[in-house]
Design an enzyme around this catalytic site. Structure first.
Site, PDB file in Angstrom:
ATOM      1  NE  ARG A 144      -3.397   2.539   2.598  1.00 57.98           N
ATOM      2  CZ  ARG A 144      -3.649   3.225   3.507  1.00 57.98           C
ATOM      3  NH1 ARG A 144      -2.967   3.032   4.734  1.00 57.98           N
ATOM      4  NH2 ARG A 144      -4.118   4.450   3.412  1.00 57.98           N
ATOM      5  CG  HIS A 162      -1.330   8.970   3.235  1.00 59.68           C
ATOM      6  ND1 HIS A 162      -1.287   7.629   3.496  1.00 59.68           N
ATOM      7  CD2 HIS A 162      -0.760   9.631   4.576  1.00 59.68           C
ATOM      8  CE1 HIS A 162      -1.127   7.511   4.925  1.00 59.68           C
ATOM      9  NE2 HIS A 162      -0.666   8.415   5.415  1.00 59.68           N
ATOM     10  CD  GLU A 218      -4.899   7.635   9.692  1.00 59.06           C
ATOM     11  OE1 GLU A 218      -4.473   8.666  10.296  1.00 59.06           O
ATOM     12  OE2 GLU A 218      -4.602   6.685  10.252  1.00 59.06           O
ATOM     13  CG  ASN A 220      -5.188   3.260   8.698  1.00 61.10           C
ATOM     14  OD1 ASN A 220      -5.665   2.312   7.896  1.00 61.10           O
ATOM     15  ND2 ASN A 220      -4.725   4.398   8.424  1.00 61.10           N
ATOM     16  CE1 TYR A 264       0.034   3.063  13.477  1.00 63.35           C
ATOM     17  CE2 TYR A 264      -2.173   3.990  12.388  1.00 63.35           C
ATOM     18  CZ  TYR A 264      -0.963   3.453  12.254  1.00 63.35           C
ATOM     19  OH  TYR A 264      -0.256   3.648  11.103  1.00 63.35           O
ATOM     20  CD  GLU A 305      -1.768   4.159   7.906  1.00 57.76           C
ATOM     21  OE1 GLU A 305      -1.638   4.550   9.149  1.00 57.76           O
ATOM     22  OE2 GLU A 305      -1.936   4.605   6.855  1.00 57.76           O
TER      23      GLU A 305
HETATM   24  C1  GBH Z   1      -1.249   7.185  10.786  1.00 61.38           C
HETATM   25  O1  GBH Z   1      -2.168   7.996  11.573  1.00 61.38           O
HETATM   26  C2  GBH Z   1      -0.998   7.882   9.290  1.00 61.38           C
HETATM   27  O2  GBH Z   1      -1.855   7.441   8.455  1.00 61.38           O
HETATM   28  C3  GBH Z   1       0.305   7.666   8.855  1.00 61.38           C
HETATM   29  O3  GBH Z   1       0.615   8.378   8.025  1.00 61.38           O
HETATM   30  C4  GBH Z   1       1.512   7.560  10.199  1.00 61.38           C
HETATM   31  O4  GBH Z   1       2.816   7.759   9.846  1.00 61.38           O
HETATM   32  C5  GBH Z   1       0.829   6.568  11.372  1.00 61.38           C
HETATM   33  O5  GBH Z   1      -0.378   6.801  11.506  1.00 61.38           O
HETATM   34  C6  GBH Z   1       1.864   6.824  12.277  1.00 61.38           C
HETATM   35  O6  GBH Z   1       1.663   8.022  13.153  1.00 61.38           O
HETATM   36  O7  GBH Z   1       0.555  14.509  17.586  1.00 61.38           O
HETATM   37  O8  GBH Z   1      -0.464  13.973  19.567  1.00 61.38           O
HETATM   38  O9  GBH Z   1      -1.344  15.407  18.206  1.00 61.38           O
HETATM   39  C7  GBH Z   1      -2.448   7.299  12.533  1.00 61.38           C
HETATM   40  C8  GBH Z   1      -3.436   8.481  13.505  1.00 61.38           C
HETATM   41  C9  GBH Z   1      -3.789  10.573  14.097  1.00 61.38           C
HETATM   42  C10 GBH Z   1      -2.233   9.341  15.280  1.00 61.38           C
HETATM   43  C11 GBH Z   1      -3.130  12.020  14.437  1.00 61.38           C
HETATM   44  C12 GBH Z   1      -1.402  10.732  15.377  1.00 61.38           C
HETATM   45  C13 GBH Z   1      -1.535  13.060  16.195  1.00 61.38           C
HETATM   46  C14 GBH Z   1      -1.647  12.921  17.652  1.00 61.38           C
HETATM   47  N1  GBH Z   1      -2.742   9.767  13.819  1.00 61.38           N
HETATM   48  N2  GBH Z   1      -2.378  11.660  15.616  1.00 61.38           N
HETATM   49  S1  GBH Z   1      -0.801  14.108  18.047  1.00 61.38           S
END
Ligand code: GBH
Length: 503
Positions: free
Chosen positions: A101, A146, A191, A333, A335, A400
């Site tokens: 991807r 993206h 996202e 996605n 996390y 993701e």
């Molecule tokens: C993904 O977002 C992205 O799709 C990808 O590009 C990225 O590399 C990956 O996560 C890892 O971060 O900085 O405390 O304000 C995951 C969801 C939403 C997580 C925005 C981080 C910002 C938090 N993301 N969030 S903060």
């Protein structure tokens, strides 16, 4: 604490209950289940102004405001994948990935975002990348967007200007025309919940325009229409010959109630609707449109603020129908998770204020190197079940999932993260009857982590950013994933690691 073999063995009894849940645990992925890894153009390509590429909103923002990123870095060079894509494909092959991807940089192929201004060198680059993948038996999965919008379109208001949906459809047509013969898996947006925050902070995601509760909802409204236009265009003009599948990648945490009170259960459900439902409900639900609770709360607050209309724009009946059902699978996605309780919080106005919940982590949830990311594997199982129920069992592809550290090669915390999340996916499939068709590790290799620069690392492969050759080196997690991708099973040994806490 470093995990040694003996700690692992000592913990075996506990783990059998925790990670594998006794003898009934089925550690085999179904036939046809796809394994892959992900990346994004701005995070890996570099070559930000080479061969006719236009400026994106990330190029622009970080050249003007290098201080927005913790280490003052940017994606000008990143992993240099523009020149080293063959090395990326070599490591994908080594992993045994079924698909890759990656995202296409809109301004690389359309420097201003306009269809009368095509950069052939950009098209050539993606043709070479796609051909090399296909030649190596790796399916390309393409994210159209993206987050690297052409700056030219931002100057017209970016996602807040409804005209953007015309431009996005033009862009999608260029993609289908040039790459649709070989690309069978598409994702329109990565996202929305994240890139809508480009309008909620003065120094955050690009374009960093502070119009909370207004600019973010306009972005949501227009990207949903743009998504549907790209989907219908494919249906009407390309599906018959190209026969691919299209979705939109939505990110979500699992929003666990803080306590077992009714109020927290309601807050948790409301939070799910504001985080995921706001983008998912219009597309995946039977009735379409925004979730009722989102509509109600934003309308009510807008009225109380003395506005003549809601900050969340309204879809016509025709538009509700036009957007509803524009998916071939559910791209997700995941996390992390949160604990949720009812609370008045956030700026007035803002989506936080509208949602009316406070989110926290349970202190027992293992930390990562990202403040926003705690390790909660069971949250993924609950989230998959929620989607399965809420949207009537769509096929879910995890687009993701991953965890950060500071870049060690012996990344046992990442091994543990992946194996424990894969175990939860297996339970969702075999024990809960959910339809999960694929898994994507974020990320293939360390890369430019947006506002965290190169300080947080998510890769299965390490990249040395001080070396102009940007060498890629396998981490311990790459070895484990390679084994899983090849055997299509979660190894017993990995299950042991899978329950180790992160240190
Ligand atoms: C993904 O977002 C992205 O799709 C990808 O590009 C990225 O590399 C990956 O996560 C890892 O971060 O900085 O405390 O304000 C995951 C969801 C939403 C997580 C925005 C981080 C910002 C938090 N993301 N969030 S903060």
């Amino acid at each position: 604490m470093k995990c040694t073999v003996s700690t692992g063995l000592l913990l075996l009894g506990v783990l059998a209950v925790g990670a594998v849940q006794g003898a009934s645990f089925n550690n085999t992925f179904p036939d046809g289940f796809l394994f892959g890894t992900a990346s994004a153009a701005y995070q890996v390509e570099g070559a930000w102004n080479e061969d006719g590429k236009g400026e994106s909103i990330w190029d622009h923002m970080l050249h003007v405001h290098p201080d927005f990123v913790v280490d003052g870095q940017n994606g000008d060079v990143a992993d240099d994948s523009y020149h080293r894509y063959k090395e990326d494909i070599a490591i994908l092959k080594e992993l045994g990935a079924n698909f890759y991807r990656f995202s296409i940089s809109w301004p690389r192929i359309m420097p201003t975002g306009e269809a009368n201004n095509i950069n052939q060198a950009g098209i050539d680059y993606y043709n070479k990348l796609i051909d090399e993948l296909v030649d190596n038996g790796i399916q390309p999965m393409v994210s159209m967007y993206h987050w690297d919008l052409p700056q030219w379109l931002q100057d017209l208001g970016g996602w807040t200007n409804p005209i953007i949906t015309d431009y996005f459809e033009d862009y999608a047509r260029v993609l289908y025309e040039n790459f649709g013969d070989r690309v069978k898996l598409w994702v329109t947006f990565n996202e929305p919940a994240t890139f809508m925050t480009g309008y909620t902070s003065e120094r955050g995601m690009a374009p960093s325009i502070f119009k909370p509760g207004v600019g973010d909802y306009l972005t949501t409204h227009h990207l949903l229409i743009a998504h549907a236009r790209a989907y219908h265009l494919y249906d009407e003009q390309y599906r018959a010959t190209q026969q691919g599948k299209i979705s939109i990648t939505l990110s979500s945490s699992w929003e666990e109630p803080l306590t077992n009170s009714t109020a927290d259960a309601i807050a948790s459900e409301r939070s799910m609707q504001f985080v995921l439902g706001i983008h998912a409900h219009p597309i995946y639900s039977k009735e379409g449109d925004y979730p009722a609770v989102v509509r109600e709360r934003v309308d009510k607050n807008s009225k109380a603020e003395g506005r003549t209309r809601s900050r969340l724009p309204v879809f016509s009946k025709e538009m509700v129908e036009y957007i509803r059902g524009t998916y071939d699978y559910f791209a997700l996605n995941y996390y992390t998770s949160h604990l949720v309780t009812e609370m008045d919080t956030g700026y007035d106005p803002s989506i936080e204020r509208d949602c009316y919940v406070a989110r926290s982590f349970d202190p027992s949830w293992p930390e990562s190197s990202s403040v926003w990311l705690r390790v909660v594997p069971w949250g993924l199982r609950k989230l998959i079940n929620w989607i399965h129920k809420e949207y009537d069992g769509p096929e879910i592809i995890i687009t993701e999932n991953g965890v950060s550290d500071r870049g060690t090669l012996d990344d046992q915390s990442r091994v543990s993260y992946y194996t424990s999340h894969l175990a939860e996916i297996l339970k969702a499939i075999h024990e809960d009857g959910c339809n999960v068709g694929g898994f994507t590790a974020w990320s293939l290799m360390d890369n430019f982590e947006w506002l965290r620069g190169y300080s947080e690392r998510f890769g299965l492969y390490s990249v040395d950013f001080s070396d102009p050759a940007r060498p890629r080196t396998a981490k311990a997690s790459a070895q484990v994933m390679k084994e899983i991708f090849h055997t299509r099973q979660l190894p017993e040994q990995a299950n042991v690691r899978g329950s180790k806490s992160i240190s």
